[in-house]
Scaffold this active site. Structure first.
Site, PDB file in Angstrom:
ATOM      1  CB  SER A 257       8.493   2.928   0.354  1.00 42.26           C
ATOM      2  OG  SER A 257       7.464   3.915   0.019  1.00 42.26           O
ATOM      3  CG  ASP A 483       1.983  -0.280  -1.523  1.00 39.45           C
ATOM      4  OD1 ASP A 483       1.704   0.889  -0.829  1.00 39.45           O
ATOM      5  OD2 ASP A 483       2.982  -0.969  -1.258  1.00 39.45           O
ATOM      6  CG  HIS A 511       3.930   1.013   2.114  1.00 42.37           C
ATOM      7  ND1 HIS A 511       4.000   1.110   0.702  1.00 42.37           N
ATOM      8  CD2 HIS A 511       4.841   1.904   2.634  1.00 42.37           C
ATOM      9  CE1 HIS A 511       5.176   1.666   0.351  1.00 42.37           C
ATOM     10  NE2 HIS A 511       5.491   2.272   1.505  1.00 42.37           N
TER      11      HIS A 511
END
Length: 541
Positions: A257, A483, A511
């Site tokens: 991320s 996601d 995610h």
């Protein structure tokens, strides 16, 4: 995990955190990659989830060691930073049979002699013949890599990776143990989460701005000058010092991320020092904060639809009719709480924002969808306590009322340095209208993010721009089709910008992918790290 908004992660991967400031409620940006282990077990502590059984791989007790940097590696130090690259590091035994250390780094890279700060690190030592280290960032910005490795390391990383590499987590500058951003007390944080600002009105917006300024002033007073030095470029320079002190000539790195943004920044700054980089759940560094927000709003709306469809396919689901009908029922429930905040069993007030915060977190991992179902079922019956408990998990608030991290403050402080933000009232209201169209359920909660930085004491240090990577070592980018925090198109865009890279796509919900997806993904990553085998570009898992 961008974890990170970019916590949106990020869990997110900056993981959904409490929104301490009164701007956008979309602190999910980027997300933090808490991992299936941490998130699922945390939610299981309050709800019955049989899906949370996890394998455990024993970690041998690591003996204290002293690490001295090889002279050839220390010689790679940029001018003026030699003492940081050649420092001796004491690794002492700590929780979970691991080793912990503090690393000295300059507070200000433009004036490295002015002051030093400390970076906290943790190491899970290899169980076999060591090939090097893999440094890990779980997302955010604001996620603790020390906690990530300590809490999930035994279950998140494969035996093949752990046999061949030390896994090293660290708290980036400004985060938790590393010169942390400090702003409000625990009781003040509780009070902030109960505040309601009607930002669609001039008076409400003025109140939100005044509150934000009061928080920013406290952050500056309690944190000190390091508050202006916790940008991602500085964190990437820290990453190169970490590479040196773990005695690796090249950086091996796994970023989730927001951690992909940190990793791609590193690749731009230190192309010749790139070893094997895996960037999972990518943030597109070329787009603006407003474009990031819009992308996440759409992605969370998409994830909610996937959840509702899954819920309605099972016997116990509080949502009736078609997917559209189920979505509408959720919107009406949110609106009811928004208009009339409710009291949870512990006496705390649950606003519409906090209710939505509780909804965000389970969308990071489809294994946690049953928790959302149970919380919604209770909420439809008039009890919002379970939804607040999930929101507490995202805010890192334990059941005693103690906040165990500073992730929300670090998230905002880092974003204010990394992104210029639109804070003109007319522009923000126009943005809210667009967000509501693109994400009818969540759009309004992503709006007004610009006011979070309007009165911040430090100006942005970067302008969004594509990555410029000139290194010879190929990089692996991973994207997930469902996601919610870092939509797949961001990974596709980053892969194109890097040029010398391969894209792996996991067809799944939630995610990020490595550590929570399937053997196709884990084999591709492990073979790349351990054997140097680059996965096929465009691999579908």
């Amino acid at each position: 995990m961008m974890s990170a908004p970019r916590r949106p992660a990020g869990a997110p991967s900056r993981d959904r955190s409490d929104q301490q400031l009164a701007g956008s409620d979309a602190a999910v940006r980027r997300g933090t990659r808490r991992g299936f282990a941490a998130l699922c077990l945390a939610i299981a502590s309050m709800l019955v989830l049989s899906a949370c059984s996890l394998p455990f791989l024993p970690q041998p007790t690591a003996k204290p060691t002293t690490s001295t940097v090889d002279p050839s590696i220390a010689a790679s130090a940029p001018e003026g930073l030699e003492k940081y690259y050649s420092q001796t590091v004491e690794w002492s035994s700590c929780e979970g049979g691991m080793q912990c250390a503090t690393i000295q780094i300059p507070m200000d890279y433009d004036d490295p002699d002015s002051a030093d700060i400390e970076l906290a690190a943790i190491k899970m030592t290899s169980t076999g013949t060591k090939k090097g280290s893999v440094l890990v960032n779980p997302g955010g910005p604001g996620g603790s890599g020390v906690d990530f490795v300590k809490d999930a390391g035994n279950t998140h990383f494969t035996q093949k990776l752990r046999t061949n590499f030390d896994v090293v987590g660290f708290d980036p500058r400004g985060v938790k143990r590393s010169s942390p951003v400090t702003c409000l007390t625990d009781s003040e944080r509780d009070a902030a989460r109960e505040m309601v600002f009607r930002k669609e009105t001039d008076a409400g917006l003025a109140d939100a701005l005044a509150f934000n300024k009061s928080v920013a002033d406290k952050c500056a007073e309690k944190t000190g000058p390091v508050l202006g030095e916790i940008d991602t470029v500085s964190a990437a320079k820290d990453l190169d010092i970490l590479r040196a002190v773990v005695n690796d000539a090249k950086l091996n790195y796994l970023g989730y991320s927001y951690g992909t943004f940190l990793g791609s920044t590193y690749a731009t700054l230190f192309p010749d020092n790139v070893g094997r980089l895996v960037l999972d759940g990518a943030v597109d560094p070329s787009i603006s904060n407003e474009e990031l927000t819009a992308g996440q709003a759409r992605a969370f709306e998409k994830a909610l639809r996937a959840y509702v469809a899954s819920c309605q396919s099972q016997n116990q689901c509080p949502l009736s009719g078609s997917v559209d009908n189920g979505i509408q029922e959720i919107r009406e429930l949110i609106n009811a709480v928004e208009q009339n905040p409710q009291t949870a069993k512990d006496g705390r007030l649950v606003t519409g924002s906090e209710f939505v915060n509780g909804m965000y977190l389970p969308l990071y991992d489809d294994q946690s969808w049953p928790a959302l179902t149970q919380a919604l079922e209770s909420a439809f019956s008039g009890d919002v306590s379970q939804m607040l408990r999930i929101a507490d998990l995202g805010a890192d608030r334990d059941q005693s009322g103690k906040y165990t991290s500073n992730s929300a403050f670090a998230f905002n402080a880092i974003n204010c340095l990394d992104y210029p933000m639109v804070s003109d009232t007319a522009a923000m209201r126009a943005e809210e209208a667009r967000l509501k169209q693109e994400s009818p359920t969540f759009g309004s909660y992503f709006a007004y993010g610009g006011i979070n930085c309007q009165d911040w004491p430090y100006q942005p240090k970067r302008t969004p721009a594509p990555v410029e990577y000139t290194g010879s070592e190929p990089i692996v980018v991973i994207g997930t089709t469902g996601d919610p925090a870092t939509p797949l198109e961001w990974s596709q865009s980053l892969r194109k910008q890097l040029d010398n890279a391969a894209l792996v796509t996991w067809e799944g919900e939630g995610h990020t992918a490595y550590g929570r997806s399937n053997t196709c993904v884990s084999t591709a990553v492990d073979d790349y790290f351990v054997d140097g085998k680059l996965p096929q570009d465009g691999l579908q898992c």
